[in-house]
Design a protein around this motif. Sequence first.
Motif, PDB file in Angstrom:
ATOM      1  N   THR A  39      43.085  28.701   9.625  1.00  0.00           N
ATOM      2  CA  THR A  39      43.112  29.578  10.797  1.00  0.00           C
ATOM      3  C   THR A  39      41.846  30.425  10.883  1.00  0.00           C
ATOM      4  O   THR A  39      41.266  30.597  11.971  1.00  0.00           O
ATOM      5  N   GLY A  43      39.435  29.926  13.938  1.00  0.00           N
ATOM      6  CA  GLY A  43      39.385  31.096  14.806  1.00  0.00           C
ATOM      7  C   GLY A  43      38.002  31.721  14.866  1.00  0.00           C
ATOM      8  O   GLY A  43      37.476  31.993  15.953  1.00  0.00           O
ATOM      9  N   ASN A  44      37.390  31.938  13.706  1.00  0.00           N
ATOM     10  CA  ASN A  44      36.071  32.555  13.675  1.00  0.00           C
ATOM     11  C   ASN A  44      34.992  31.635  14.226  1.00  0.00           C
ATOM     12  O   ASN A  44      34.066  32.097  14.908  1.00  0.00           O
ATOM     13  N   LEU A  47      35.335  31.722  17.932  1.00  0.00           N
ATOM     14  CA  LEU A  47      34.848  33.009  18.426  1.00  0.00           C
ATOM     15  C   LEU A  47      33.324  33.019  18.500  1.00  0.00           C
ATOM     16  O   LEU A  47      32.741  33.456  19.503  1.00  0.00           O
TER      17      LEU A  47
END
Length: 221
Positions: A39, A43-44, A47
């Motif tokens: 995750t 996610g990063n 982003l």
Amino acid sequence: MAALNYTGVSHTVFHLLGVPGLEDQHVWISIPFFISYVTALLGNSLLIFIIVTKHSLQQPMYFFVCMLAGADIVLSTCIVPQALAVFWFHAGEISLDRCITQVFFLSSSFIYESGILLVMAFDHYIAICCSLRYTTALTCTLIGKIGVTLILRSCCTLFPVIFLLKRLTFCKSNILPNTACKHIVLARLSCDDIRVNIWYGFLVHDVNFGHIFIYLHTHTQ
């Protein structure tokens, strides 16, 4: 603290135990580690991709968020893969040099993150108090220099730790009751005087938690 007597034999290989006392549960413990790591990576990475590619988000605050996401990827990569290797394959054997390298990158990533939080606190202050000059004060060039400065700061802060650990003779034990190498935990396996290691660790810890406090204080006003 007087140095203990020892034979001069120093361990060069250590063994990470994972979670002591719960060895039979390591497979189950690894599940949240694995999910959290995947995750964090996805996610990063997403982003960073969105901030870099979307023109409307290319503003100082979002660039700092992008740096923070990159640091989070490095920090989690320093910890989780090694932990999963211990949990899944009982591959807890690690050399002294590799252990010190892990300590360096783990701690320097944390210091880099705390530095970004400090810069974000000042960014918040400038946005409020000097809103008309905000975009001209924080240019892309300045943000890039800030990022490089934070990297150099974190590396220079942790550089002495390499020598503080390399000078020690590890003659007590080669068992580390953790999933990753940590400065003081590794130093306590030495028969030498480690007061310098302890005080330097406290200094680094206090300074960087001070940065986090400043960030939280400015964002709750």
